[in-house]
Write a protein that holds these residues in place. Structure first.
Motif, PDB file in Angstrom:
ATOM      1  N   VAL A 150       1.049  -6.229  12.945  1.00  0.00           N
ATOM      2  CA  VAL A 150       0.556  -7.591  13.096  1.00  0.00           C
ATOM      3  C   VAL A 150      -0.351  -8.024  11.942  1.00  0.00           C
ATOM      4  O   VAL A 150      -0.680  -9.209  11.827  1.00  0.00           O
ATOM      5  N   TYR A 151      -0.758  -7.095  11.093  1.00  0.00           N
ATOM      6  CA  TYR A 151      -1.672  -7.417  10.005  1.00  0.00           C
ATOM      7  C   TYR A 151      -1.549  -6.346   8.934  1.00  0.00           C
ATOM      8  O   TYR A 151      -1.465  -5.164   9.252  1.00  0.00           O
ATOM      9  N   VAL A 152      -1.552  -6.772   7.671  1.00  0.00           N
ATOM     10  CA  VAL A 152      -1.616  -5.833   6.550  1.00  0.00           C
ATOM     11  C   VAL A 152      -2.564  -6.427   5.516  1.00  0.00           C
ATOM     12  O   VAL A 152      -2.462  -7.615   5.180  1.00  0.00           O
ATOM     13  N   GLY A 153      -3.493  -5.610   5.034  1.00  0.00           N
ATOM     14  CA  GLY A 153      -4.411  -6.062   3.997  1.00  0.00           C
ATOM     15  C   GLY A 153      -4.594  -4.994   2.944  1.00  0.00           C
ATOM     16  O   GLY A 153      -4.584  -3.804   3.251  1.00  0.00           O
ATOM     17  N   LYS A 154      -4.742  -5.443   1.680  1.00  0.00           N
ATOM     18  CA  LYS A 154      -5.072  -4.513   0.605  1.00  0.00           C
ATOM     19  C   LYS A 154      -6.539  -4.146   0.747  1.00  0.00           C
ATOM     20  O   LYS A 154      -7.360  -4.977   1.106  1.00  0.00           O
ATOM     21  N   SER A 155      -6.861  -2.908   0.432  1.00  0.00           N
ATOM     22  CA  SER A 155      -8.203  -2.390   0.653  1.00  0.00           C
ATOM     23  C   SER A 155      -8.782  -1.827  -0.637  1.00  0.00           C
ATOM     24  O   SER A 155      -8.056  -1.246  -1.451  1.00  0.00           O
ATOM     25  N   ILE A 156     -10.091  -2.005  -0.811  1.00  0.00           N
ATOM     26  CA  ILE A 156     -10.801  -1.346  -1.913  1.00  0.00           C
ATOM     27  C   ILE A 156     -12.003  -0.635  -1.313  1.00  0.00           C
ATOM     28  O   ILE A 156     -12.393  -0.899  -0.185  1.00  0.00           O
ATOM     29  N   GLY A 157     -12.558   0.260  -2.056  1.00  0.00           N
ATOM     30  CA  GLY A 157     -13.734   1.001  -1.586  1.00  0.00           C
ATOM     31  C   GLY A 157     -13.427   2.483  -1.560  1.00  0.00           C
ATOM     32  O   GLY A 157     -13.793   3.209  -2.466  1.00  0.00           O
ATOM     33  N   GLU A 158     -12.751   2.922  -0.527  1.00  0.00           N
ATOM     34  CA  GLU A 158     -12.340   4.326  -0.436  1.00  0.00           C
ATOM     35  C   GLU A 158     -11.149   4.501  -1.376  1.00  0.00           C
ATOM     36  O   GLU A 158     -10.120   3.840  -1.218  1.00  0.00           O
ATOM     37  N   HIS A 159     -11.268   5.385  -2.346  1.00  0.00           N
ATOM     38  CA  HIS A 159     -10.246   5.495  -3.398  1.00  0.00           C
ATOM     39  C   HIS A 159      -8.885   5.965  -2.890  1.00  0.00           C
ATOM     40  O   HIS A 159      -7.892   5.822  -3.594  1.00  0.00           O
ATOM     41  N   THR A 160      -8.809   6.515  -1.705  1.00  0.00           N
ATOM     42  CA  THR A 160      -7.513   6.985  -1.207  1.00  0.00           C
ATOM     43  C   THR A 160      -6.865   6.008  -0.226  1.00  0.00           C
ATOM     44  O   THR A 160      -5.765   6.264   0.241  1.00  0.00           O
ATOM     45  N   ILE A 161      -7.529   4.912   0.090  1.00  0.00           N
ATOM     46  CA  ILE A 161      -6.971   3.949   1.039  1.00  0.00           C
ATOM     47  C   ILE A 161      -6.643   2.659   0.298  1.00  0.00           C
ATOM     48  O   ILE A 161      -7.538   1.967  -0.190  1.00  0.00           O
ATOM     49  N   ASP A 162      -5.358   2.333   0.221  1.00  0.00           N
ATOM     50  CA  ASP A 162      -4.914   1.138  -0.486  1.00  0.00           C
ATOM     51  C   ASP A 162      -4.528   0.004   0.460  1.00  0.00           C
ATOM     52  O   ASP A 162      -4.605  -1.162   0.090  1.00  0.00           O
TER      53      ASP A 162
END
Length: 111
Positions: free
Chosen positions: A47-59
């Motif tokens: 239901v939702y997809v977002g690009k992530s920054i912060g934790e280098h292994t989570i995109d």
């Protein structure tokens, strides 16, 4: 004011109907983040997809709706099999401890 400054949303309390909301935290490789995001959005349970920054292994962070652990396992296996996915972990809120205003009043006062 509503049109320009307020986001209003309601969400169905799926737990009342035996469904669960789960977050998938996805690590990607080879520049495939955007294409994986589009593939995920084509799935009914996503239901939702977002690009992530912060934790280098989570995109990517994807929210899915599932009924049980068997469904969760199936989704995890399908996501891990996608070209460009390095790894996938999941997280689920099991109890809301509390809730505050979404925007602190000190910030609202500065608007």
């Amino acid at each position: 004011m509503e049109k320009d400054f307020l986001d209003i949303s309601y969400s169905l309390n799926l737990e009342k109907f035996g469904w669960r909301r789960v977050d998938l935290l996805i690590s990607t490789r080879n520049g495939k983040t955007a294409s994986i995001a589009k593939q995920l959005l084509s799935k009914d349970e996503v239901v939702y997809v977002g690009k992530s920054i912060g934790e280098h292994t989570i995109d990517l962070r994807a929210e899915i709706i599932i009924r049980d652990n068997a469904e969760l396992l199936d989704v995890l296996e399908r996501v891990k099999a996608m070209d460009g996915v390095n790894d996938t972990i999941w997280s689920e809120i099991v109890e809301v401890v509390g809730r505050k205003r979404s925007i602190p009043s000190r910030i609202i006062d500065r608007l």
